[in-house]
Write a protein that holds these residues in place. Structure first.
Motif, mmCIF file in Angstrom:
data_model
loop_
_atom_site.group_PDB
_atom_site.id
_atom_site.type_symbol
_atom_site.label_atom_id
_atom_site.label_comp_id
_atom_site.label_asym_id
_atom_site.label_seq_id
_atom_site.Cartn_x
_atom_site.Cartn_y
_atom_site.Cartn_z
ATOM 1 N N SER A 204 -83.667 -11.207 26.771
ATOM 2 C CA SER A 204 -84.072 -12.602 26.919
ATOM 3 C C SER A 204 -85.247 -12.779 27.886
ATOM 4 O O SER A 204 -85.829 -13.849 27.960
ATOM 5 C CB SER A 204 -82.881 -13.437 27.391
ATOM 6 N N VAL A 205 -85.577 -11.743 28.615
ATOM 7 C CA VAL A 205 -86.660 -11.876 29.599
ATOM 8 C C VAL A 205 -88.010 -11.708 28.924
ATOM 9 O O VAL A 205 -88.209 -10.829 28.094
ATOM 10 C CB VAL A 205 -86.503 -10.805 30.710
ATOM 11 N N GLU A 206 -88.938 -12.577 29.306
ATOM 12 C CA GLU A 206 -90.280 -12.450 28.739
ATOM 13 C C GLU A 206 -91.166 -11.648 29.673
ATOM 14 O O GLU A 206 -91.304 -11.969 30.851
ATOM 15 C CB GLU A 206 -90.874 -13.839 28.515
ATOM 16 N N LYS A 207 -91.776 -10.633 29.087
ATOM 17 C CA LYS A 207 -92.608 -9.737 29.886
ATOM 18 C C LYS A 207 -93.800 -10.464 30.496
ATOM 19 O O LYS A 207 -94.217 -10.178 31.596
ATOM 20 C CB LYS A 207 -93.131 -8.595 28.995
ATOM 21 N N GLU A 208 -94.332 -11.414 29.721
ATOM 22 C CA GLU A 208 -95.599 -12.041 30.119
ATOM 23 C C GLU A 208 -95.434 -13.128 31.184
ATOM 24 O O GLU A 208 -96.386 -13.494 31.842
ATOM 25 C CB GLU A 208 -96.318 -12.650 28.897
ATOM 26 N N PHE A 209 -94.230 -13.667 31.322
ATOM 27 C CA PHE A 209 -94.103 -14.770 32.267
ATOM 28 C C PHE A 209 -93.973 -14.254 33.703
ATOM 29 O O PHE A 209 -93.159 -13.397 34.003
ATOM 30 C CB PHE A 209 -92.904 -15.654 31.918
ATOM 31 N N GLY A 210 -94.763 -14.836 34.578
ATOM 32 C CA GLY A 210 -94.696 -14.476 35.987
ATOM 33 C C GLY A 210 -94.871 -12.978 36.177
ATOM 34 O O GLY A 210 -95.806 -12.384 35.649
ATOM 35 N N THR A 211 -93.970 -12.405 36.900
ATOM 36 C CA THR A 211 -94.055 -10.968 37.149
ATOM 37 C C THR A 211 -93.335 -10.181 36.068
ATOM 38 O O THR A 211 -93.280 -8.964 36.107
ATOM 39 C CB THR A 211 -93.404 -10.624 38.503
ATOM 40 N N GLY A 212 -92.748 -10.882 35.122
ATOM 41 C CA GLY A 212 -92.005 -10.217 34.056
ATOM 42 C C GLY A 212 -90.604 -9.829 34.495
ATOM 43 O O GLY A 212 -89.886 -9.152 33.766
ATOM 44 N N ALA A 213 -90.226 -10.284 35.684
ATOM 45 C CA ALA A 213 -88.880 -9.994 36.180
ATOM 46 C C ALA A 213 -88.213 -11.308 36.563
ATOM 47 O O ALA A 213 -88.848 -12.192 37.135
ATOM 48 C CB ALA A 213 -88.940 -9.068 37.381
ATOM 49 N N LEU A 214 -86.942 -11.427 36.233
ATOM 50 C CA LEU A 214 -86.220 -12.684 36.440
ATOM 51 C C LEU A 214 -85.089 -12.491 37.435
ATOM 52 O O LEU A 214 -84.233 -11.625 37.261
ATOM 53 C CB LEU A 214 -85.671 -13.152 35.090
ATOM 54 N N GLY A 215 -85.113 -13.283 38.499
ATOM 55 C CA GLY A 215 -84.006 -13.260 39.441
ATOM 56 C C GLY A 215 -82.830 -14.009 38.831
ATOM 57 O O GLY A 215 -82.967 -15.166 38.473
ATOM 58 N N VAL A 216 -81.708 -13.345 38.691
ATOM 59 C CA VAL A 216 -80.581 -13.930 37.978
ATOM 60 C C VAL A 216 -79.632 -14.622 38.949
ATOM 61 O O VAL A 216 -79.067 -13.994 39.844
ATOM 62 C CB VAL A 216 -79.828 -12.851 37.166
ATOM 63 N N THR A 217 -79.463 -15.949 38.746
ATOM 64 C CA THR A 217 -78.550 -16.751 39.575
ATOM 65 C C THR A 217 -77.435 -17.274 38.674
ATOM 66 O O THR A 217 -77.503 -18.407 38.189
ATOM 67 C CB THR A 217 -79.297 -17.955 40.190
#
Length: 768
Positions: free
Chosen positions: A311-324
């Motif tokens: 579900s994470v998009e490589k192109e958005f932001g740093t390509g890494a998602l902090g999961v809360t």
RNA sequence: GCGCGGUUAGCUCAGUUGGUAGAGCAACCCGUUUACACCGGGUAGGUCACAGGUUCGAGUCCUGUAUCGCGCACCA
């Protein structure tokens, strides 16, 4: 002599004195003489312009006394055949908190038009009235009033006292609302009146909950919900309004040693993070996947696992998602897939639960604090301004905080065996789900939409259906029929008999009971004759703004409980806007009150103004000028009647055959009737009205009547009589065609046509 | 981002299977002679958003563009 005079009547010692004010250019001369109306044939009532004010309530009373709003009475009195086709509408119950606004006036006008048309067609016609308790809105309103007057909160009063206050408030408002519906001329069957919180409906709702619970479709679960901190309750996805706001997107690292930077607009939630997710194909981060880090982040000890998720998009932001997981819908689902911890760090009051410097802060304060901490520790890498859509609660305007909570849910995907089904593509005894019911109910042999684009919208909505959270943390509403005793759970219509059980304190989402409305109003769960005769209802008519809320839920509920659709046709009307097409709002001060307007111009004029220029599903406009215009039309009709009446008084021989010219006129009228009927069939009542209007004013009055003046002074007796017959025929037909739209003035004229032995216009036969 | 609508007279909108552009309101001119001045008669006003295509013929069907609006989802 009568032309150009304003007539003022004064009743004096049994005689009528009439004041004629003769208008001569700009000069006005007053003449005074007595004029006895009692001896003349002509109805004195027609001497003055049509006066809706003195007419409407009297006519409505006549209708009500006749009992014809009730289809059973119509059958009893021989107005309707017992085996006639049924036509039924349940009124979308207006909210008891308000007074009648233009939106509900439009709804009543459209529905009454359809209903009166069907009744005149000889159908077994039922229109069920009701009012809605509107749980959250009503409680909020009463609480606000109490807070203002007594400076007390609901907690000061307690559940029982608040309930009492709400009951009183509703009793007062209910009668106002009902009287306004009457003033609209609505031919509702008051003997079947329903209120969403009355005893019958309450029991039905309990029964429905228990049945769904037993089928395993209702469950209690700890899931992430939309929490409204201002209203202190959960709300459904549909009660959220997204507002665009400016905010900052921060890019940072949790600590100096952490290998990956992440971006967020809500740094304060990051103390609740348990993972960083990257795309499985992202070569930049593949080496770190599976590693775990323990970090002290802004005084909180957090453990971050690096995971790979599609579900994470490589192109958005740093390509890494902090999961809360505890404070984001998507993150909650990621946590499901990766079996992550879900620590809650924000409470029900939108305050931080984290230790140290963040402890007890509001989320907005905590955000600043975290950013400050990041700067101090040199972890903040980037800060950019972005526009963001923020979720707010529709009712309270509070910013929605996603939180995990133990709530009641309806599972829309779970399969069950449907005992009986008339739903297209679902057979009795099939395994099916609520979602499948929703998808199959619409289309051929099922529900059809008058405006096609709403069908598309509906399907889109049905396909994306998610679990439905049905519990609400307020006090006014249908209370969840579940009791707890230590680890045990009991669900039933009646409370358990032994002691020691406590009932769930929550009430049901108002749309749960509203979804049952088409059949609880007809007597369900009992197997009543009404239910058999009038369900599925013929048509549901409502504003397009509640398509997902209500229409969809009714289809779901009716499918589950009855195995059939709740209605065959969906007619959705648009918003009523002001003359310039602006939304009606308090701040603009452009509200036009239907009752005020009716006082000035008559309800017929108000009804018709709402209908003219309104095509289904499109917003329509209302303005005082428009209403005035149709008041003039009512008066025009009035004068047409007066002319026809005076010029046919001496009609002696009505066996005379129609002249060729009059035959032509009659055929022309038949063509108009055909047009009107065609428009009714396609629910284009705006066009149906327009057709009648054009005919009456510009053909009948402007041409046929003008022509008649010559014929009627002429010497050809046969032509005269023929014309008189045709005039009467056109007038009567016009009244019939117009009645569904302008019921008051047409009925009043009808009653004054010296047709004492005939039926009321509202139950005469519709022209074919 | 995905989906769906609208764009026609000064304003608000109709225009149903493609066949000579319509209504209401507003404007302007005329009308004191018996249904109605809460009226009647008349006048003016439109490259049907734009571009291309299909067709003997397009406001209507197809493709694209612009613009306004709605619904859903939300990007962390």
């Amino acid at each position: 002599m009568l032309k150009n005079m304003i007539i003022l009547e004064l009743d004096y010692k049994g005689q009528i004195f009439v004041l004629y004010k003769i208008i001569h250019k700009r000069h006005a001369v007053l003449l005074f003489f007595s004029y006895s109306c009692y001896d003349t044939e002509m109805k004195e009532i027609f001497l003055s312009p049509y006066d809706p004010k003195s007419t409407e309530s009297r006519i409505y009373e006549l209708w009500e006394q006749s009992g014809f709003f009730n289809p059973d009475v119509c059958i009893e009195k021989g107005v309707t055949n017992a085996d006639a086709e049924a036509f039924s509408i349940v009124l979308p119950p207006p909210n008891v908190t308000g007074t009648l606004h233009m939106g509900s006036a439009l709804m009543l006008a459209i529905e009454d038009t359809l209903v009166r048309h069907a009744r005149m067609q000889g159908k077994k016609t039922l229109w069920i009235p009701g009012t809605d308790s509107a749980a959250i809105a009503t409680q909020a309103r009463v609480e606000k009033d109490i807070q203002k007057a007594e400076k007390k909160s609901r907690h000061d009063l307690g559940r029982e006292e608040l309930q009492k206050r709400i009951d009183i408030f509703i009793e007062q408002n209910k009668s106002t609302m009902i009287n306004q519906m009457r003033a609209m001329g609505s031919s509702l069957d008051w003997s079947r009146y329903a209120y969403t919180m009355d005893e019958k409906r309450y029991t039905a709702v309990m029964e429905a909950f228990v049945k769904m619970y037993e089928a395993g479709l209702i469950y209690r679960g700890n899931r992430i919900v939309n929490w409204d901190p201002k209203g202190q309750t959960t709300i459904s996805d549909d009660e959220i309004v997204h507002e665009e706001r400016k905010s900052f997107l921060y890019t940072f690292k949790y600590s100096k040693d952490f290998p990956i930077s992440i971006s967020t607009t809500r740094p304060e939630t990051k103390v609740g993070d348990t993972a960083v997710a990257v795309h499985p194909d992202d070569t930049r981060y593949q080496a770190f996947v599976g590693k775990e880090y323990s970090i002290n982040f802004c005084d909180s000890e957090i453990k971050i696992k690096i995971i790979a998720d599609e579900s994470v998009e490589k192109e958005f932001g740093t390509g890494a998602l902090g999961v809360t997981p505890a404070h984001s819908q998507i993150d909650w689902e990621i946590a499901d897939r990766h079996n992550l911890e879900r620590p809650q760090v924000i409470n029900e009051y939108a305050k931080m639960m984290a230790p140290g410097r963040l402890s007890g802060l509001k989320t907005t304060e905590a955000r600043d604090e975290v950013v400050k901490w990041l700067r101090e520790n040199d972890l903040l890498e980037k800060e950019e301004e972005v526009t963001q859509n923020i979720a707010t609660a529709e009712r309270t305007g509070g910013i929605v905080e996603p939180l995990p909570k133990l709530q009641w849910w309806i599972d829309v995907e779970k399969e069950f065996t449907i005992p009986h089904s008339n739903i297209p593509n679902i057979k009795s005894g099939d395994r099916t789900s609520l979602k499948k019911i929703m998808e199959n109910s619409v289309g051929e042999n099922g529900v059809s939409f008058v405006t096609e684009r709403f069908e598309k919208q509906y399907m889109h909505w049905a396909k994306n259906l998610r679990p439905w959270c049905i519990s609400r943390q307020i006090w006014f509403g249908h209370r969840i029929p579940v009791w707890y005793k230590e680890e045990e759970i009991y669900c039933g219509v009646n409370p358990p008999t032994e002691t020691g059980w406590t009932q769930d304190s929550d009430v049901l989402d108002t749309w749960f009971s509203s979804g049952l409305w088409t059949f609880t109003t007809l007597g369900w769960p009992e197997k009543t004759k009404d239910l058999e005769t009038y369900h599925p209802t013929t048509i549901i008519e409502s504003g397009y703004d509640i398509l997902p809320f209500w229409i969809a839920r009714m289809i779901l509920m009716s499918g589950f409980f009855l195995g059939e659709v709740p209605f065959k046709t969906v007619y959705l009307h648009g918003l009523v806007r002001d003359g310039q097409g602006r939304k009606i709002s308090k701040s603009l001060g452009n509200n036009i009150d239907p009752v005020d307007m009716a006082e000035k111009y008559g309800m017929d004029a108000v009804r018709v103004s709402l209908i003219v220029g309104m095509s289904p599903g499109t917003d329509s406009k209302i303005s005082e000028e428009k209403i005035r215009g149709y008041k003039n039309f009512a008066n025009k009709l009035w004068n047409i009647a007066r002319y026809v009446l005076t010029s046919t008084e001496n009609l002696t021989d009505d066996t005379v055959e129609l002249s060729p010219k009059d035959m032509e006129i009659k055929n022309e009228l038949d063509a108009v009737i055909t047009d009107v009927n065609r428009h009714f069939e396609t629910y284009r009542i705006d066009m149906a009205f327009d057709t009648v209007y054009q005919y009456i004013w510009h053909r009948f009055a402007d041409e046929i009547i003008e022509e008649s003046k010559v014929i009627l002074i002429g010497t050809d007796e046969a032509l005269k009589v023929s014309r008189q017959k045709v005039l009467i025929h056109i007038l009567e037909t016009s009244l019939k065609l117009l009645h569904p739209f302008m019921p008051f003035v047409t009925e009043e004229i009808w009653l004054n046509l010296n047709k004492k032995n005939d039926r009321m216009l509202m139950v005469t036969k519709w022209p074919q």
